[in-house]
Design a protein around this motif. Structure first.
Motif, PDB file in Angstrom:
ATOM      1  N   HIS A  61       0.814  -1.211   0.000  1.00 25.04           N
ATOM      2  CA  HIS A  61       0.000   0.000   0.000  1.00 25.04           C
ATOM      3  C   HIS A  61       0.852   1.267   0.000  1.00 25.04           C
ATOM      4  N   ASN A  69      -2.096   5.056   7.195  1.00 33.90           N
ATOM      5  CA  ASN A  69      -2.670   3.765   7.545  1.00 33.90           C
ATOM      6  C   ASN A  69      -3.227   3.878   8.953  1.00 33.90           C
ATOM      7  N   THR A  95      -9.399  -3.250   5.092  1.00 33.69           N
ATOM      8  CA  THR A  95      -8.546  -4.375   4.712  1.00 33.69           C
ATOM      9  C   THR A  95      -8.465  -5.450   5.786  1.00 33.69           C
ATOM     10  N   HIS A  96      -8.674  -5.096   7.031  1.00 31.71           N
ATOM     11  CA  HIS A  96      -8.676  -6.058   8.139  1.00 31.71           C
ATOM     12  C   HIS A  96      -9.777  -5.621   9.099  1.00 31.71           C
TER      13      HIS A  96
END
Length: 159
Positions: A61, A69, A95-96
């Motif tokens: 990323h 992030n 993403t998580h």
């Protein structure tokens, strides 16, 4: 549990990624002494059984410009956290997403969702979208921003 020695060898051969060639399943098959179709069948069986979770590309990323992030953390009603976590986890920009135990009184958060963006403002906008989805079930939140990468690999098993 791993089905047999070939399954184990296939996991070891792919845990760092698929070979970067035109026909990766054929290359794996040649390495393991089986056909490309058997590689595909074995991986499919391992996916279906839950032995492996996914086969997919994992982009860097940072390299694609997502330098902000943020791990968004949420204090969500325990009666709703599983249902709402499923909804949050299905958002295309998360993403998580996972549930973790609280550590009261200092840490009231039980739902975690990772978001990435080109700026902290972009991450904050995504967090507001999550907040809107959680609604009244959310009692508080925060965003923890990454400052450096410590590890970028998943679990590895030995040969």
């Amino acid at each position: 549990m791993i089905g047999d020695d070939i399954d184990r060898a296939l996991i070891v051969a792919t845990q760092g990624g698929l070979p970067l060639v035109g026909e990766p399943y054929r290359a794996l098959g040649e390495e393991l002494g089986i056909s490309a179709s058997e590689v595909i069948e074995r991986l499919g069986r391992m996916l279906e059984s839950g032995l492996i979770r996914r086969i997919g590309a994992v982009p860097n990323h940072y390299a694609i410009g997502w330098t902000a992030n943020g791990m968004t953390v949420w204090d969500v009603d325990d009666a709703e956290v599983d249902r709402l976590g499923g909804l949050v986890g299905s958002l295309p920009f998360v993403t998580h997403c996972y549930r973790r135990p609280r550590s009261l009184p200092a840490w009231p958060y039980n739902l975690f969702a990772m978001v990435h963006g080109s700026s902290r403002e972009e991450c904050a906008t995504k967090a507001r979208d999550i907040q809107a989805l959680l609604g009244a079930a959310c009692r508080g939140s925060d965003i923890l921003y990454s400052t450096r990468i410590l590890k970028k690999t998943g679990l590895r098993i030995g040969a």
